[in-house]
Write a protein that holds these residues in place. Sequence first.
Motif, PDB file in Angstrom:
ATOM      1  N   LEU A  71      -9.153  -3.202 -16.431  1.00  0.00           N
ATOM      2  CA  LEU A  71      -9.100  -4.645 -16.216  1.00  0.00           C
ATOM      3  C   LEU A  71      -9.416  -5.003 -14.766  1.00  0.00           C
ATOM      4  O   LEU A  71      -9.664  -6.159 -14.453  1.00  0.00           O
ATOM      5  CB  LEU A  71      -7.715  -5.187 -16.566  1.00  0.00           C
ATOM      6  N   SER A  72      -9.393  -4.002 -13.881  1.00  0.00           N
ATOM      7  CA  SER A  72      -9.695  -4.297 -12.484  1.00  0.00           C
ATOM      8  C   SER A  72     -11.108  -4.862 -12.335  1.00  0.00           C
ATOM      9  O   SER A  72     -11.391  -5.530 -11.356  1.00  0.00           O
ATOM     10  CB  SER A  72      -9.514  -3.040 -11.637  1.00  0.00           C
ATOM     11  N   VAL A  73     -11.966  -4.631 -13.345  1.00  0.00           N
ATOM     12  CA  VAL A  73     -13.330  -5.181 -13.218  1.00  0.00           C
ATOM     13  C   VAL A  73     -13.335  -6.697 -13.235  1.00  0.00           C
ATOM     14  O   VAL A  73     -14.199  -7.321 -12.640  1.00  0.00           O
ATOM     15  CB  VAL A  73     -14.296  -4.678 -14.319  1.00  0.00           C
ATOM     16  N   ILE A  74     -12.375  -7.306 -13.925  1.00  0.00           N
ATOM     17  CA  ILE A  74     -12.365  -8.773 -13.895  1.00  0.00           C
ATOM     18  C   ILE A  74     -11.414  -9.269 -12.813  1.00  0.00           C
ATOM     19  O   ILE A  74     -11.236 -10.470 -12.658  1.00  0.00           O
ATOM     20  CB  ILE A  74     -12.006  -9.399 -15.259  1.00  0.00           C
ATOM     21  N   GLY A  75     -10.813  -8.375 -12.069  1.00  0.00           N
ATOM     22  CA  GLY A  75      -9.997  -8.805 -10.934  1.00  0.00           C
ATOM     23  C   GLY A  75      -8.525  -8.953 -11.230  1.00  0.00           C
ATOM     24  O   GLY A  75      -7.799  -9.618 -10.498  1.00  0.00           O
ATOM     25  N   VAL A  76      -8.048  -8.328 -12.329  1.00  0.00           N
ATOM     26  CA  VAL A  76      -6.608  -8.340 -12.573  1.00  0.00           C
ATOM     27  C   VAL A  76      -5.947  -7.466 -11.514  1.00  0.00           C
ATOM     28  O   VAL A  76      -6.389  -6.348 -11.249  1.00  0.00           O
ATOM     29  CB  VAL A  76      -6.287  -7.796 -13.982  1.00  0.00           C
ATOM     30  N   MET A  77      -4.884  -7.975 -10.906  1.00  0.00           N
ATOM     31  CA  MET A  77      -4.270  -7.283  -9.770  1.00  0.00           C
ATOM     32  C   MET A  77      -3.382  -6.140 -10.266  1.00  0.00           C
ATOM     33  O   MET A  77      -2.191  -6.093  -9.979  1.00  0.00           O
ATOM     34  CB  MET A  77      -3.462  -8.309  -8.971  1.00  0.00           C
ATOM     35  N   ASP A  78      -3.964  -5.225 -11.016  1.00  0.00           N
ATOM     36  CA  ASP A  78      -3.159  -4.103 -11.511  1.00  0.00           C
ATOM     37  C   ASP A  78      -3.195  -2.963 -10.509  1.00  0.00           C
ATOM     38  O   ASP A  78      -3.754  -3.101  -9.410  1.00  0.00           O
ATOM     39  CB  ASP A  78      -3.653  -3.647 -12.887  1.00  0.00           C
ATOM     40  N   LEU A  79      -2.608  -1.837 -10.862  1.00  0.00           N
ATOM     41  CA  LEU A  79      -2.503  -0.719  -9.925  1.00  0.00           C
ATOM     42  C   LEU A  79      -3.887  -0.246  -9.464  1.00  0.00           C
ATOM     43  O   LEU A  79      -4.094   0.079  -8.305  1.00  0.00           O
ATOM     44  CB  LEU A  79      -1.735   0.423 -10.590  1.00  0.00           C
ATOM     45  N   MET A  80      -4.842  -0.273 -10.376  1.00  0.00           N
ATOM     46  CA  MET A  80      -6.195   0.180 -10.024  1.00  0.00           C
ATOM     47  C   MET A  80      -6.821  -0.758  -9.001  1.00  0.00           C
ATOM     48  O   MET A  80      -7.398  -0.322  -7.995  1.00  0.00           O
ATOM     49  CB  MET A  80      -7.043   0.199 -11.304  1.00  0.00           C
ATOM     50  N   TYR A  81      -6.691  -2.058  -9.248  1.00  0.00           N
ATOM     51  CA  TYR A  81      -7.271  -3.043  -8.337  1.00  0.00           C
ATOM     52  C   TYR A  81      -6.592  -2.962  -6.988  1.00  0.00           C
ATOM     53  O   TYR A  81      -7.232  -3.035  -5.938  1.00  0.00           O
ATOM     54  CB  TYR A  81      -7.105  -4.448  -8.936  1.00  0.00           C
ATOM     55  N   ALA A  82      -5.255  -2.770  -7.009  1.00  0.00           N
ATOM     56  CA  ALA A  82      -4.503  -2.646  -5.765  1.00  0.00           C
ATOM     57  C   ALA A  82      -5.008  -1.440  -4.974  1.00  0.00           C
ATOM     58  O   ALA A  82      -5.218  -1.533  -3.753  1.00  0.00           O
ATOM     59  CB  ALA A  82      -3.016  -2.483  -6.080  1.00  0.00           C
ATOM     60  N   THR A  83      -5.234  -0.347  -5.675  1.00  0.00           N
ATOM     61  CA  THR A  83      -5.737   0.858  -5.002  1.00  0.00           C
ATOM     62  C   THR A  83      -7.082   0.588  -4.354  1.00  0.00           C
ATOM     63  O   THR A  83      -7.330   0.963  -3.217  1.00  0.00           O
ATOM     64  CB  THR A  83      -5.876   1.995  -6.025  1.00  0.00           C
ATOM     65  N   LYS A  84      -7.950  -0.079  -5.144  1.00  0.00           N
ATOM     66  CA  LYS A  84      -9.272  -0.410  -4.600  1.00  0.00           C
ATOM     67  C   LYS A  84      -9.147  -1.258  -3.344  1.00  0.00           C
ATOM     68  O   LYS A  84      -9.860  -1.033  -2.357  1.00  0.00           O
ATOM     69  CB  LYS A  84     -10.083  -1.177  -5.645  1.00  0.00           C
ATOM     70  N   SER A  85      -8.226  -2.226  -3.393  1.00  0.00           N
ATOM     71  CA  SER A  85      -8.053  -3.100  -2.236  1.00  0.00           C
ATOM     72  C   SER A  85      -7.636  -2.292  -1.021  1.00  0.00           C
ATOM     73  O   SER A  85      -8.199  -2.441   0.067  1.00  0.00           O
ATOM     74  CB  SER A  85      -6.983  -4.162  -2.511  1.00  0.00           C
ATOM     75  N   VAL A  86      -6.619  -1.415  -1.205  1.00  0.00           N
ATOM     76  CA  VAL A  86      -6.134  -0.611  -0.078  1.00  0.00           C
ATOM     77  C   VAL A  86      -7.262   0.258   0.459  1.00  0.00           C
ATOM     78  O   VAL A  86      -7.461   0.374   1.675  1.00  0.00           O
ATOM     79  CB  VAL A  86      -4.934   0.246  -0.520  1.00  0.00           C
ATOM     80  N   SER A  87      -8.022   0.837  -0.485  1.00  0.00           N
ATOM     81  CA  SER A  87      -9.141   1.682  -0.055  1.00  0.00           C
ATOM     82  C   SER A  87     -10.152   0.869   0.751  1.00  0.00           C
ATOM     83  O   SER A  87     -10.727   1.364   1.717  1.00  0.00           O
ATOM     84  CB  SER A  87      -9.778   2.303  -1.291  1.00  0.00           C
ATOM     85  N   GLY A  88     -10.341  -0.376   0.379  1.00  0.00           N
ATOM     86  CA  GLY A  88     -11.273  -1.238   1.111  1.00  0.00           C
ATOM     87  C   GLY A  88     -10.792  -1.553   2.508  1.00  0.00           C
ATOM     88  O   GLY A  88     -11.586  -1.680   3.449  1.00  0.00           O
ATOM     89  N   ILE A  89      -9.462  -1.677   2.657  1.00  0.00           N
ATOM     90  CA  ILE A  89      -8.921  -2.026   3.971  1.00  0.00           C
ATOM     91  C   ILE A  89      -9.101  -0.866   4.946  1.00  0.00           C
ATOM     92  O   ILE A  89      -9.449  -1.062   6.108  1.00  0.00           O
ATOM     93  CB  ILE A  89      -7.425  -2.397   3.839  1.00  0.00           C
ATOM     94  N   TYR A  90      -8.872   0.363   4.453  1.00  0.00           N
ATOM     95  CA  TYR A  90      -8.838   1.506   5.379  1.00  0.00           C
ATOM     96  C   TYR A  90     -10.088   2.370   5.317  1.00  0.00           C
ATOM     97  O   TYR A  90     -10.166   3.372   5.998  1.00  0.00           O
ATOM     98  CB  TYR A  90      -7.598   2.370   5.092  1.00  0.00           C
ATOM     99  N   PHE A  91     -11.049   2.020   4.475  1.00  0.00           N
ATOM    100  CA  PHE A  91     -12.277   2.791   4.333  1.00  0.00           C
ATOM    101  C   PHE A  91     -12.008   4.252   4.006  1.00  0.00           C
ATOM    102  O   PHE A  91     -12.662   5.144   4.519  1.00  0.00           O
ATOM    103  CB  PHE A  91     -13.142   2.676   5.601  1.00  0.00           C
TER     104      PHE A  91
END
Lengths: 249, 380
Positions: free
Chosen positions: B318-338
Amino acid sequence: MNETVLKIEGLEKSFGNLEVLKGIDLEVQKGEVVCIIGASGSGKSTLLRCINLLEEADAGHIWFDGQDLMDLNVNLNALRQKIGMVFQSFNLFNNKNVIDNCTLSPMTVRKVPKAQAEETAIRHLTTVGLADFIYADSTRLSGGQKQRVAIARSLCMEPEIMLFDEPTSALDPEIVGEVLDVMKELAAEGMTMIVVTHEMAFAKEVSDRVIFMDQGVILEQGSPRDIFGNPRNERTREFLSRYLEDKQE
Amino acid sequence: MKQTPQKGNFITRDHRYVYLGGSLIALLGLSLLYSREHPYSFMISGNLPEFCALAVFWIFLAISGFALIVKFFYWKTYSNSFMKRPAVMRVSRWLSYLVVLACILAIIDRGLLQLIYTVQICMQAERNPQEFVSSMIYMSIEGKNIILTGIWTTIRIALLGTGIAFVLAIFMVFLRIQEPDKRDNDFVKAVKWCANRFARLYVFVIRGTPMMVQALIFYYFGFNLFKRTGMTVTEINNVWSFFISGLCTVSLNSTAYLTEVLRGGIQSIDRGQTEAARSLGMSNWQAMIKVVFPQAVKNSIPAIGNEFIINIKDSSVLSVIGVMDLMYATKSVSGIYFRSLEIYCVAAILYLILTWLSSQLLKYLGSKLDTPYKGITSSN
């Protein structure tokens, strides 16, 4: 006294290419105990299952209570209430305890109040000798006890006729007797019964009429004394002699 | 030597693997002790605890090596050699216990205390450390709010989704099991036929398409639908949020699978149950509701629990549509710290903990309800 309860005319049934019933005619009087005997695969059970439409027959008529069960517009559920059925494999409701097995149908179908349904159930359970098992889990009973509960369950709907489909075939020889005793009692009380059975002693002792079926037809019928003592048909004689041999071994 | 029945389990009873197992444990302890020290270490090179532990490990390895040599030269007669004397066996066994103890100490020292130290360092760190584990910990601590929101959303979606799906599946399975009967009138026959075909089509389509595609289609379908009513994008996002559309996706997806689960449950109930009910005058519907369905649901409980665990994992798409689930959260964190590998490993560990806890819970519930849970089977 000679009041016909059930009348079957020209009943036919096939499963695919296999003709199981080839035109059965049968009349059962009120209070009569009819035993159907015959080899496995002769169509005894199918005949019984056709009577209350668990199997839909292909042709023929089943007159019961003034109505033809084969008529597609007949209210089957109403008629089935008056036809009790006891199965070889008991078929107690596994999700219910003993008394709920007995009260379920009166309460859902007839809308009998709970207290009254339980009273009736306890009365019938006592008759079949299970007064101590009223609240027992139905899956934990012995086969004989299960079958007696099944009989009590049918009695709770106050049927006009009872069908027994090899009621003792799945039981240990030792506990066959307890079920047969209950059935004898029922017969003595004047219940109309059709019994498919391999218990020749029971058929001899209790039935008013014995029917011998072979390959989908009624080959011979008559009083137990005639059938067992003086069978006219060659096939009947063969079946009975083989059966007696088996028993003696 | 006389064999006497001995108490205890495989480890304490059998002597054959004392040298082999003890040596492996000793090697693990050695590798830990020779790894890098840290300020919290109580086993520093040269101090007494470390010396004792090293001594125990080396002595045990030496004895094992010696035993190996003896075995090599006395292959057939080893059981008669002095290595098999009760005293020698007793000593080696006691030594093996010492090895285990020393190894536990080494694990506490170089493992647990190291971890505590790393966590403390990471909490004070100004930026993402280069080292793998430190980086995992650093990013988990820094992004804990995002990750906790993600976990909470995942749990909510899995729980609500499975719950809603169960209710819908009950409805759907009743459509699915409709079979036209000879005694029905034409209208009823037609209705039953349609109901059956609809349920089949539904299961066919949902099971035959990936949940990711379903998620996108549901989201944009809802979006376009609301847009037709003239709402602005902000308004639509309030009503048809990512979470809501994601929840719909999971619910509708699981409905298909649970429909099949329930249908299997119904089919597994002996025909005799229905026949007995019908012979007592109950209608098909009454027989289903009062007799068959309760048993079918009970039999299906393990599979329903399984569906819940599958939803924990599969909601990640569901992270593909932007649901703030654990996967999306992980992606976000990964984006912050590269940094990707580290944080995805964290996500994997967190998913594993979630599914493990759920399966333990299901096992417990299963034992209460007398419906044994047999573990995760397959994924959707």
